[in-house]
Write a protein that holds these residues in place. Sequence first.
Motif, PDB file in Angstrom:
ATOM      1  N   GLU A  98      -4.635  -5.457 -12.078  1.00  0.00           N
ATOM      2  CA  GLU A  98      -3.237  -5.492 -11.645  1.00  0.00           C
ATOM      3  C   GLU A  98      -3.002  -4.831 -10.290  1.00  0.00           C
ATOM      4  N   GLN A 102      -1.438  -6.889  -7.070  1.00  0.00           N
ATOM      5  CA  GLN A 102      -0.275  -6.476  -6.297  1.00  0.00           C
ATOM      6  C   GLN A 102      -0.600  -6.445  -4.811  1.00  0.00           C
ATOM      7  N   THR A 106       0.888  -8.731  -1.661  1.00  0.00           N
ATOM      8  CA  THR A 106       1.360  -8.156  -0.400  1.00  0.00           C
ATOM      9  C   THR A 106       0.820  -8.955   0.784  1.00  0.00           C
ATOM     10  N   ASP A 182       4.479 -12.187 -12.140  1.00  0.00           N
ATOM     11  CA  ASP A 182       4.076 -10.992 -11.401  1.00  0.00           C
ATOM     12  C   ASP A 182       5.032 -10.713 -10.247  1.00  0.00           C
ATOM     13  N   TRP A 186       7.154  -7.201  -9.536  1.00  0.00           N
ATOM     14  CA  TRP A 186       6.792  -6.365  -8.392  1.00  0.00           C
ATOM     15  C   TRP A 186       7.625  -6.628  -7.139  1.00  0.00           C
ATOM     16  N   ARG A 189       8.612  -3.677  -5.108  1.00  0.00           N
ATOM     17  CA  ARG A 189       7.539  -2.893  -4.491  1.00  0.00           C
ATOM     18  C   ARG A 189       6.889  -3.618  -3.319  1.00  0.00           C
ATOM     19  N   VAL A 190       6.959  -4.932  -3.322  1.00  0.00           N
ATOM     20  CA  VAL A 190       6.244  -5.724  -2.312  1.00  0.00           C
ATOM     21  C   VAL A 190       7.251  -6.426  -1.410  1.00  0.00           C
TER      22      VAL A 190
END
Length: 490
Positions: A98, A102, A106, A182, A186, A189-190
């Motif tokens: 994971e 991530q 990015t 996903d 996320w 965060r991304v």
Amino acid sequence: MSALDPAEQKVSAPLEATEPVGDTLLSRFGRWWSRKGDAEAAPAKRPKVEEGDTPALSTRAMKRQREQLRPCFDARLTDGAANAAAQAWQAEYEAASEPVRQAMLTVLAEVAAGADGPGAKAGSHSGSHSGSHSGSHSGAASGLSQALSNARIRFFKRLAAHHGKSDNSACGLHFLIQLRADMLRWHKRVPGLRVLDEDLEALFSNWFDVGLLELQPITWDSPASLLEKLIRYEAVHEIASWTDLRNRLDSDRRCYAFFHPRMPREPLIFVEVAFVPEMAANVQALLDEAAPLEDLRRVKWAIFYSISNTQAGLRGVSFGNFLLKRVIEELQREFPKLKQFATLSPLPGFADWLRKQHGDAIATILGEKRLARWTERHGTPPTDGAGWLAALPADAPDPVVRDTALTLAAHYLVREGAPGQPADPVARFHLGNGACVERLNWAADLSRKGRAQSCGMMVNYLYVPEALDDNLARLGDGNPRMSRAVGKLL
């Protein structure tokens, strides 16, 4: 977990060895049992994140991925080298932990933001969004913005074309669903994931249009792999054993699911149906494995008691509201005399809502007479929502407790939320389909989950086919349809 959220559930055991089953079922259970340990050790191709996993890609790996991804955005869809690069990226993503996934997202967002090659500017090979997509692609968008969007769409189409012939690789369409799941986890965060998610959601709205989906029954004779998925995806009432599953697929039950032609063994959403002589009041009776079979010649009610979305990556793609209408049509064809349809549904947000309420707000909802009855029977009322929640045990025989809880639940279902948008997700789904809030049931789900979510209460939503459009119009006006019994609680 709401009734419409995907979930992972584990089966406790296969059928007992003394169960009279044929060779086909025995071989099925053997295959399932041999795979069970492996599935639990490494579920659904999602490697377990270990403490030592690197939280980001190395500089060299990031550079390699940029070079690998750029032609996937810039080249034409027919470019074989770019297609191979996209498939290699998919295989690497599926095999990654994971944290690495991530980091890969990015890089993907970075490359997508700068994708402005000749193919992107042409735009003629990439398709476009449907008119219903959000304003990010309005007529006022610049030519560069449209080119970037076309490049992103081309990348997703390139992946979707992959049929996943390898045992270790999902078909491209299913992989994109997992990829979007996903992204949804996320996106905060991304940087840059939101625009990718919007493009992918728009594509899914076309690719998973209800006109392209297939409604199919799931029976006890369905492939073992499909039955295992039914167990895993059940999000409302956990399937505790193979005997439990067999009971839910017996002759007086039905189960229907929507499938996409590219994913013929992957249900997108499914509904479980029970035939009963009267509108069901509790789930314990519906799931009783010892209960006798219903005589289908005399059955009067079809009860939809569990509806589960299975794919987190399809959030926001609307096809569930067509499911029950299609199922009602199928049931009417099979049983022409069957006229009455209802759900037995949870109130998954009730406890959380009540816990957050101030004492004065609850007092206003209950009114002076109910508060007086409570005080006479139980003394000083609780001062806040958490106190009220503790004072309403799910199996209490006290009529004052019962009336108080049902009143709060009725208010929550009918009055909370914006006009046309009830606060409870299951209410929002069924009322948005044109159903009516018909009846609230006390001590209807005494499982640990039922007690925690809704003090054990459940609700019947009534589906009258000829009234659905009128009910939907009333919901839009902020006046959802309810029965007299529910209205008396308000």
